[in-house]
Design an enzyme around this catalytic site. Structure first.
Site, PDB file in Angstrom:
ATOM      1  CE1 TYR A 124     -13.734   3.275  -7.139  1.00 30.49           C
ATOM      2  CE2 TYR A 124     -16.081   2.810  -7.301  1.00 30.49           C
ATOM      3  CZ  TYR A 124     -14.841   2.534  -6.765  1.00 30.49           C
ATOM      4  OH  TYR A 124     -14.698   1.511  -5.855  1.00 30.49           O
ATOM      5  CG  ASP A 139      -2.191   0.821   1.058  1.00 29.94           C
ATOM      6  OD1 ASP A 139      -2.069   2.024   0.783  1.00 29.94           O
ATOM      7  OD2 ASP A 139      -3.291   0.255   1.195  1.00 29.94           O
ATOM      8  CB  SER A 155     -17.340  -0.843  -7.815  1.00 30.26           C
ATOM      9  OG  SER A 155     -18.375  -0.014  -7.382  1.00 30.26           O
ATOM     10  CB  CYS A 172     -19.523   2.413  -9.333  1.00 30.01           C
ATOM     11  SG  CYS A 172     -19.872   3.079  -7.715  1.00 30.01           S
ATOM     12  CD  GLN A 194     -30.264   9.613  -1.009  1.00 30.16           C
ATOM     13  OE1 GLN A 194     -31.404  10.029  -0.932  1.00 30.16           O
ATOM     14  NE2 GLN A 194     -29.232  10.291  -0.545  1.00 30.16           N
ATOM     15  CD  GLU A 204     -16.194  10.885   5.611  1.00 27.67           C
ATOM     16  OE1 GLU A 204     -15.078  10.815   5.074  1.00 27.67           O
ATOM     17  OE2 GLU A 204     -16.684  11.940   6.022  1.00 27.67           O
ATOM     18  CG  ASN A 264     -23.161   0.664  -1.144  1.00 25.84           C
ATOM     19  OD1 ASN A 264     -22.407   1.563  -1.473  1.00 25.84           O
ATOM     20  ND2 ASN A 264     -24.321   0.446  -1.732  1.00 25.84           N
TER      21      ASN A 264
HETATM   22  P1  NAD Z   1      -9.709   1.820   0.912  1.00 25.34           P
HETATM   23  O1  NAD Z   1      -9.588   3.202   0.369  1.00 25.34           O
HETATM   24  O2  NAD Z   1      -9.855   1.668   2.386  1.00 25.34           O
HETATM   25  O3  NAD Z   1      -8.482   0.924   0.435  1.00 25.34           O
HETATM   26  C1  NAD Z   1      -7.802   1.138  -0.779  1.00 25.34           C
HETATM   27  C2  NAD Z   1      -6.316   1.202  -0.474  1.00 25.34           C
HETATM   28  O4  NAD Z   1      -5.599   1.405  -1.700  1.00 25.34           O
HETATM   29  C3  NAD Z   1      -5.958   2.366   0.455  1.00 25.34           C
HETATM   30  O5  NAD Z   1      -5.326   1.906   1.629  1.00 25.34           O
HETATM   31  C4  NAD Z   1      -5.034   3.218  -0.384  1.00 25.34           C
HETATM   32  O6  NAD Z   1      -3.968   3.838   0.346  1.00 25.34           O
HETATM   33  C5  NAD Z   1      -4.481   2.210  -1.388  1.00 25.34           C
HETATM   34  N1  NAD Z   1      -3.911   2.884  -2.557  1.00 25.34           N
HETATM   35  C6  NAD Z   1      -4.396   3.998  -3.186  1.00 25.34           C
HETATM   36  N2  NAD Z   1      -3.562   4.382  -4.153  1.00 25.34           N
HETATM   37  C7  NAD Z   1      -2.541   3.499  -4.135  1.00 25.34           C
HETATM   38  C8  NAD Z   1      -1.330   3.400  -4.902  1.00 25.34           C
HETATM   39  N3  NAD Z   1      -1.039   4.287  -5.873  1.00 25.34           N
HETATM   40  N4  NAD Z   1      -0.482   2.381  -4.631  1.00 25.34           N
HETATM   41  C9  NAD Z   1      -0.766   1.484  -3.632  1.00 25.34           C
HETATM   42  N5  NAD Z   1      -1.867   1.549  -2.872  1.00 25.34           N
HETATM   43  C10 NAD Z   1      -2.744   2.544  -3.127  1.00 25.34           C
HETATM   44  O7  NAD Z   1     -10.938   1.141   0.148  1.00 25.34           O
HETATM   45  P2  NAD Z   1     -11.671  -0.268   0.401  1.00 25.34           P
HETATM   46  O8  NAD Z   1     -13.053   0.053   0.790  1.00 25.34           O
HETATM   47  O9  NAD Z   1     -10.841  -1.136   1.265  1.00 25.34           O
HETATM   48  O10 NAD Z   1     -11.719  -0.824  -1.092  1.00 25.34           O
HETATM   49  C11 NAD Z   1     -10.899  -1.902  -1.554  1.00 25.34           C
HETATM   50  C12 NAD Z   1     -11.234  -2.190  -3.011  1.00 25.34           C
HETATM   51  O11 NAD Z   1     -12.620  -2.517  -3.128  1.00 25.34           O
HETATM   52  C13 NAD Z   1     -11.012  -0.999  -3.954  1.00 25.34           C
HETATM   53  O12 NAD Z   1     -10.556  -1.462  -5.188  1.00 25.34           O
HETATM   54  C14 NAD Z   1     -12.401  -0.410  -4.113  1.00 25.34           C
HETATM   55  O13 NAD Z   1     -12.531   0.315  -5.318  1.00 25.34           O
HETATM   56  C15 NAD Z   1     -13.249  -1.673  -4.083  1.00 25.34           C
HETATM   57  N6  NAD Z   1     -14.644  -1.402  -3.683  1.00 25.34           N
HETATM   58  C16 NAD Z   1     -14.954  -1.085  -2.405  1.00 25.34           C
HETATM   59  C17 NAD Z   1     -16.276  -0.850  -2.054  1.00 25.34           C
HETATM   60  C18 NAD Z   1     -16.685  -0.514  -0.641  1.00 25.34           C
HETATM   61  O14 NAD Z   1     -17.894  -0.412  -0.384  1.00 25.34           O
HETATM   62  N7  NAD Z   1     -15.777  -0.341   0.295  1.00 25.34           N
HETATM   63  C19 NAD Z   1     -17.289  -0.921  -3.026  1.00 25.34           C
HETATM   64  C20 NAD Z   1     -16.936  -1.228  -4.324  1.00 25.34           C
HETATM   65  C21 NAD Z   1     -15.609  -1.495  -4.641  1.00 25.34           C
END
Ligand code: NAD
Length: 330
Positions: free
Chosen positions: A146, A32, A115, A117, A217, A188, A175
């Protein structure tokens, strides 16, 4: 011992996944740009690497059998609806480079976290909406950059499997919420933001809670332990197409706020304000999830929110005490 890489291991889902994989006996490397904020990592090795860079992706994916690709520049609606250029640029670089570096390094299995999305915005214009099936992503019309990036990275995973024989898996989250996720600062998501606002209302005695839009929504919300179990099961499966992972109980944002207020044990006054709301309605059709994994999320919204709310109330309390808004005297 199987060796795995979790990217985004400093984030919400990634840090929970690392702990789960360690309990299952895997050797885990986490990568990360930051360490987990709310607890120590359980990873055997944790490297701080910016995965937009190709050389870093080669380093991250060396000597592992499997990759769980979770790194992304992301956040809730407030962030996603106002950072299109940054999100598309950063996430495309991260995902294209991580997948290609995995191929070069001989990674056998690769799970990409997509996602809800990605779904066509035309199908999400009403609050009381038909649940989304996997094929509803086409014809493509995601609402935000996104979602477009997630869709194109899904395509890349599919083509890498077809043309290079790499075992790619694609999960579409709906979500995900839970403890140890971002709860303030602008990234958040709705459940964490509402838990924070309601905790502040409870601890300060001001019952007013702001809600973006009219609160009608709709969404479904899935607790983190179910998310992790689903990811793991999909990685073990032989199913190569995108798969929904979420709950299929749809609630309005107003209902979500009411459930949290009840858990907090307070009466709130909702104040509806202008704010980004995303699509009007969204729910997950879990038919294929059940068929493919023989399983579906188990934890109810109320159960998941109870744990999440307690954790966020504790964070808010500490913060208010440090700002001297609350007295630390018991
Ligand atoms: P999060 O933001 O907590 O975790 C993502 C991590 O990626 C972060 O710790 C961030 O520092 C890291 N990151 C960002 N840029 C980076 C880079 N250049 N190099 C290395 N690391 C990098 O989000 P999350 O909720 O844990 O989501 C995890 C995955 O699930 C993501 O791909 C997100 O798009 C996907 N997702 C999450 C949700 C949700 O509801 N949480 C929904 C749909 C998809």
């Amino acid at each position: 011992m199987k060796r795995v890489l979790v990217t985004g291991a400093g984030g919400f889902i990634g840090s929970h996944l690392v702990s789960y994989l360690k309990k299952r006996g895997y050797w885990v490397r986490g990568v990360d740009i930051k360490y987990p904020e709310f607890s120590e990592t359980d990873a055997d090795e944790f490297e701080i690497l910016d995965l937009r860079r190709w050389d870093n992706c080669l380093q991250a994916t060396r000597n592992v059998d499997e990759v769980y690709a979770l790194a992304a520049d992301m956040g809730g609606m407030g962030f996603i609806s106002s950072h299109h250029a940054q999100i598309l640029y950063n996430n495309a670089l991260i995902n294209f480079h991580t997948l290609e570096a995995s191929r070069i390094n001989g990674v056998k299995r690769y799970l990409f976290t997509s996602s809800a999305c990605v779904y066509n915005e035309e199908l999400q214009r009403e609050a009381n909406i038909r649940p989304l099936k996997e094929e509803d992503a086409y014809p493509a019309m995601p609402q935000d950059a996104y979602g477009w990036e997630k869709l194109i990275s899904e395509r890349l995973c599919i083509h890498y499997r077809e043309e290079y024989g790499m075992q790619t898996r694609i999960v579409r989250f709906h979500n995900i919420f839970g403890e140890k996720g971002t709860w303030e600062g602008g990234r958040e998501k709705a459940p964490a933001a509402l838990c924070r606002k309601i905790a502040i209302a409870k601890l300060t005695g001001n019952p007013e809670v702001e809600i973006w839009g009219d609160g009608e929504q709709t969404r479904s919300f899935c607790y983190i332990s179910d998310c992790i179990e689903g990811i793991y099961r999909l990685m073990q499966s032989d199913y190569p197409e995108p798969l929904n992972l979420g709950q299929d109980r749809m609630v309005t944002i107003n209902q979500l706020a009411d459930i949290i207020a009840e858990i907090a044990g307070i009466k709130i006054i909702k104040k509806h304000v202008n704010g980004p709301q995303g699509v009007r309605g969204r729910n997950s059709d879990n038919t294929r999830l059940r068929e493919v994994l023989g399983w579906e999320p188990q934890v109810s919204l109320e159960e998941g929110l109870r744990v999440t709310y307690q954790w966020i109330e504790e964070q808010v309390r500490k913060k208010l005490e440090s700002q001297k808004v609350l007295s630390t005297a018991k």
